[in-house]
Design an enzyme around this catalytic site. Structure first.
Site, PDB file in Angstrom:
ATOM      1  N   HIS A 305       1.210  -1.806  -0.012  1.00  0.00           N
ATOM      2  CA  HIS A 305       0.248   0.014  -0.352  1.00  0.00           C
ATOM      3  C   HIS A 305       0.945   0.944   0.060  1.00  0.00           C
ATOM      4  CE1 HIS A 305      -3.093   3.048   1.312  1.00  0.00           C
ATOM      5  NE2 HIS A 305      -4.080   1.891   0.386  1.00  0.00           N
ATOM      6  N   ASP A 362      -8.021  -5.329  -0.591  1.00  0.00           N
ATOM      7  CA  ASP A 362      -8.619  -5.915  -1.374  1.00  0.00           C
ATOM      8  C   ASP A 362      -8.164  -7.620  -1.379  1.00  0.00           C
ATOM      9  OD1 ASP A 362      -9.985  -4.154  -2.972  1.00  0.00           O
ATOM     10  OD2 ASP A 362      -7.545  -3.579  -3.139  1.00  0.00           O
TER      11      ASP A 362
HETATM   12  N1  CMC Z   1       4.198  -7.613  -5.697  1.00  0.00           N
HETATM   13  C1  CMC Z   1       5.338  -7.701  -4.961  1.00  0.00           C
HETATM   14  N2  CMC Z   1       6.190  -6.435  -4.769  1.00  0.00           N
HETATM   15  C2  CMC Z   1       5.479  -5.216  -4.621  1.00  0.00           C
HETATM   16  C3  CMC Z   1       4.396  -5.353  -4.275  1.00  0.00           C
HETATM   17  C4  CMC Z   1       3.461  -6.360  -4.291  1.00  0.00           C
HETATM   18  N3  CMC Z   1       2.360  -6.260  -4.776  1.00  0.00           N
HETATM   19  N4  CMC Z   1       4.403  -4.230  -4.050  1.00  0.00           N
HETATM   20  C5  CMC Z   1       5.236  -3.286  -3.580  1.00  0.00           C
HETATM   21  N5  CMC Z   1       5.840  -4.096  -4.267  1.00  0.00           N
HETATM   22  C6  CMC Z   1       7.700  -3.945  -3.936  1.00  0.00           C
HETATM   23  C7  CMC Z   1       7.870  -2.892  -5.459  1.00  0.00           C
HETATM   24  O1  CMC Z   1       8.439  -3.851  -6.502  1.00  0.00           O
HETATM   25  C8  CMC Z   1       8.921  -1.662  -4.771  1.00  0.00           C
HETATM   26  O2  CMC Z   1      10.172  -2.720  -4.948  1.00  0.00           O
HETATM   27  P1  CMC Z   1      11.627  -2.442  -4.985  1.00  0.00           P
HETATM   28  O3  CMC Z   1      12.106  -1.189  -3.885  1.00  0.00           O
HETATM   29  O4  CMC Z   1      12.058  -3.332  -5.263  1.00  0.00           O
HETATM   30  O5  CMC Z   1      11.809  -1.480  -6.379  1.00  0.00           O
HETATM   31  C9  CMC Z   1       8.704  -1.762  -3.422  1.00  0.00           C
HETATM   32  O6  CMC Z   1       7.976  -2.969  -3.154  1.00  0.00           O
HETATM   33  C10 CMC Z   1       8.073  -0.484  -2.627  1.00  0.00           C
HETATM   34  O7  CMC Z   1       6.378   0.075  -4.780  1.00  0.00           O
HETATM   35  P2  CMC Z   1       6.176   0.572  -5.354  1.00  0.00           P
HETATM   36  O8  CMC Z   1       5.791  -0.128  -6.324  1.00  0.00           O
HETATM   37  O9  CMC Z   1       6.538   1.975  -5.412  1.00  0.00           O
HETATM   38  O10 CMC Z   1       5.227   1.345  -4.030  1.00  0.00           O
HETATM   39  P3  CMC Z   1       3.739   2.025  -4.305  1.00  0.00           P
HETATM   40  O11 CMC Z   1       3.135   3.142  -3.219  1.00  0.00           O
HETATM   41  O12 CMC Z   1       3.565   3.107  -5.811  1.00  0.00           O
HETATM   42  O13 CMC Z   1       2.779   1.368  -4.675  1.00  0.00           O
HETATM   43  C11 CMC Z   1       0.229  -0.133  -5.128  1.00  0.00           C
HETATM   44  C12 CMC Z   1       1.684   0.384  -3.747  1.00  0.00           C
HETATM   45  C13 CMC Z   1      -0.789  -0.813  -3.823  1.00  0.00           C
HETATM   46  C14 CMC Z   1       0.668   0.485  -6.067  1.00  0.00           C
HETATM   47  C15 CMC Z   1       1.417  -1.623  -4.697  1.00  0.00           C
HETATM   48  O14 CMC Z   1       2.090  -2.410  -3.982  1.00  0.00           O
HETATM   49  C16 CMC Z   1       1.001  -2.686  -5.733  1.00  0.00           C
HETATM   50  O15 CMC Z   1       1.077  -2.842  -6.850  1.00  0.00           O
HETATM   51  N6  CMC Z   1      -0.049  -3.529  -4.849  1.00  0.00           N
HETATM   52  C17 CMC Z   1      -0.677  -4.770  -5.733  1.00  0.00           C
HETATM   53  C18 CMC Z   1      -1.754  -4.467  -6.173  1.00  0.00           C
HETATM   54  C19 CMC Z   1      -3.035  -4.029  -4.776  1.00  0.00           C
HETATM   55  O16 CMC Z   1      -3.079  -4.960  -4.166  1.00  0.00           O
HETATM   56  N7  CMC Z   1      -3.172  -3.235  -5.108  1.00  0.00           N
HETATM   57  C20 CMC Z   1      -4.440  -2.215  -4.210  1.00  0.00           C
HETATM   58  C21 CMC Z   1      -4.053  -1.385  -3.554  1.00  0.00           C
HETATM   59  S1  CMC Z   1      -5.042  -1.244  -1.663  1.00  0.00           S
HETATM   60  C22 CMC Z   1      -7.180   0.042  -2.052  1.00  0.00           C
HETATM   61  C23 CMC Z   1      -6.633   0.544  -3.367  1.00  0.00           C
HETATM   62  O17 CMC Z   1      -6.081   1.617  -3.709  1.00  0.00           O
HETATM   63  O18 CMC Z   1      -8.238   0.522  -3.979  1.00  0.00           O
END
Ligand code: CMC
Length: 426
Positions: A305, A362
């Protein structure tokens, strides 16, 4: 007022410091360009506050979520969704009298132009319900093109009630359209969530019998999804509305933003992922390794998140609710075991520990929807229905505060000035 100092190129610039009611600190950079000539750069708005807001408080480090000062745990366990909608939009829980009036006023507005059915019928039955919902929401403007006078509380009340009355009907209709069922109207004065449930599940050949377990579960899920401060879809609603686009157009844009897999669309993606794990023989570690592999675009859906770096309080409540609902309905779904084991395995893995990745809202919600006979592709639509009062509350706040048009800046990294070459010389 406290000041922050920024030193750059020998110049010192003083910036105002804004302190929130929970002592959150923001440095106001709105005059930075005027005073210094430069801007801030923050792709994805990872560290940028877009507004001051009184709607929802979120402390990601400690897993705290409050709507208008009330804890999410308290609301999910004790309130009903319509009370929460009133709370979010108007700042206070409704009195009994206000609540009754709300239901009657919603009921009065719960009719759609018959031509909306024609629009719905032109979609292929296989169309994704989120696309249908977004388009139909947008189409409502055509049936009522008058704009809302945001200085007139009565007009605003009328517009919000129109949404609270009409969007659930559209939700029920896109659900029924996929199943080839006749389109139903209901009676909201019998109860808001009760009526939504009835509009979705009433069969033409049977007397409808309400199932309290189903109604309570939907009520809880809607409350848990009702607001989450400046998330992607809410920011979209605020930014579209900031151009003075209408309420329905702004909400329709919010629905589109929610659809994506990184936002609300994750609930559908989670269940599809859990089903794949089950169908592949339950090898959880293979999926964890895939998620960790930098050469693979796969992510563990329902994990991570932007704001929560400890736990998502909504996920905790939903996990407990999933157990209760499956137990009450007498369902034994192996998907729940896969989800629990995946959570345990990921919580022990250094990759997820280092990045503070935990189950989000989710992760477990789809398991409940599945138990309630709601198909995968409807999960995000249910999320949209829940988020509706949050979107309205933010739209109202943004418009009544007369916030300026949302218009980020950029740092240009493209070509410098070059001369045009005619096509025959290229
Ligand atoms: N699986 C594997 N690695 C992950 C995941 C995941 N679900 N989420 C983040 N990471 C890693 C990412 O690769 C990065 O690694 P590194 O630092 O080595 O490059 C690190 O964690 C930070 O991730 P980020 O993408 O920079 O974080 P963000 O704040 O931009 O993204 C997120 C947040 C929710 C989009 C992301 O965690 C994600 O894609 N999660 C899966 C999709 C999901 O469950 N979305 C629902 C979010 S909650 C409800 C809503 O908003 O509707």
């Amino acid at each position: 007022m406290k000041k922050a100092k920024l030193t750059f190129d020998g110049k010192v610039i003083e910036l105002d410091v804004i302190v929130g009611s929970e002592n959150e600190i923001g440095i106001d950079i709105s005059r930075l360009k005027t005073d210094s000539g430069f801007i801030t750069l923050d792709p994805g708005f990872k560290n940028t506050g877009s507004c001051e807001s009184k709607v929802t408080f979120l402390d990601g480090e400690n897993g705290v979520l409050r709507y208008r000062g009330y804890s999410i745990e308290d609301l999910a366990n004790n309130a009903d969704f319509l009370e929460v909608s009133h709370l979010l939009i108007y700042g206070e829980l409704p009195t009994k009298k206000q609540y009754k009036k709300l239901l009657v006023d919603i009921q009065e507005r719960s009719v759609l132009d018959e031509d909306v059915k024609k629009i719905l019928e032109t979609f292929p039955r296989s169309a994704h319900p989120m696309g249908m919902l977004s388009s139909l929401t947008s189409s409502l403007v055509a049936f009522d093109p008058s704009s809302v006078d945001v200085t007139n509380e009565e007009e605003m009340y009328d517009a919000f009630l129109n949404l609270l009355a009409k969007i659930p009907i559209l939700v029920a209709w896109v659900f029924r359209r996929r199943r080839g069922l006749p389109l139903e109207y209901g009676d909201f004065s019998q109860g808001y969530v009760e009526n939504i449930t009835k509009m979705m599940f009433k069969m033409p050949n049977k007397k409808y019998v309400e199932n309290k377990v189903v109604v309570n579960a939907i009520n809880k899920l809607l409350i848990l999804h009702a607001d989450h401060e400046q998330n992607c879809s809410t920011s979209t609603v605020r930014i579209v509305g900031s151009s003075q686009a209408g309420l329905f157009a702004s909400i329709s844009s919010g629905i589109s933003a929610l659809w994506g897999r990184l936002h609300g669309g994750a609930n559908q993606a989670v269940l599809e992922m859990l089903e794949s794990i089950l169908n592949d023989g339950g090898d959880i570690s293979a999926y964890i390794n895939k998620a960790k592999d930098k050469n693979d675009t796969f992510r563990l859906m329902g994990f991570g998140h932007r704001v929560y770096k400890n736990f998502d309080p909504r996920a905790k409540i939903i996990k407990k609710a999933a157990h209760e609902v499956l137990h009450d309905l007498g369902i034994n779904d192996p998907i729940l075991d896969i989800a629990k084991n995946l959570e345990i395995e990921a919580s022990k893995d250094q990759y997820f520990i280092d990045r503070k990745l935990y189950p989000n809202v989710d992760f477990y919600s789809g398991i409940i929807y599945k138990a309630l006979n709601i198909p995968n592709e409807m999960f995000t639509v249910m999320f949209a229905l829940g988020r509706l009062p949050g979107w309205i509350a933010h739209w109202r706040e943004m418009r009544t505060k007369k916030e300026p048009i949302g218009r980020p800046r950029q740092i240009y990294t493209g070509e410098k000035l070059r001369e045009f070459i005619s096509i025959d010389k290229r």
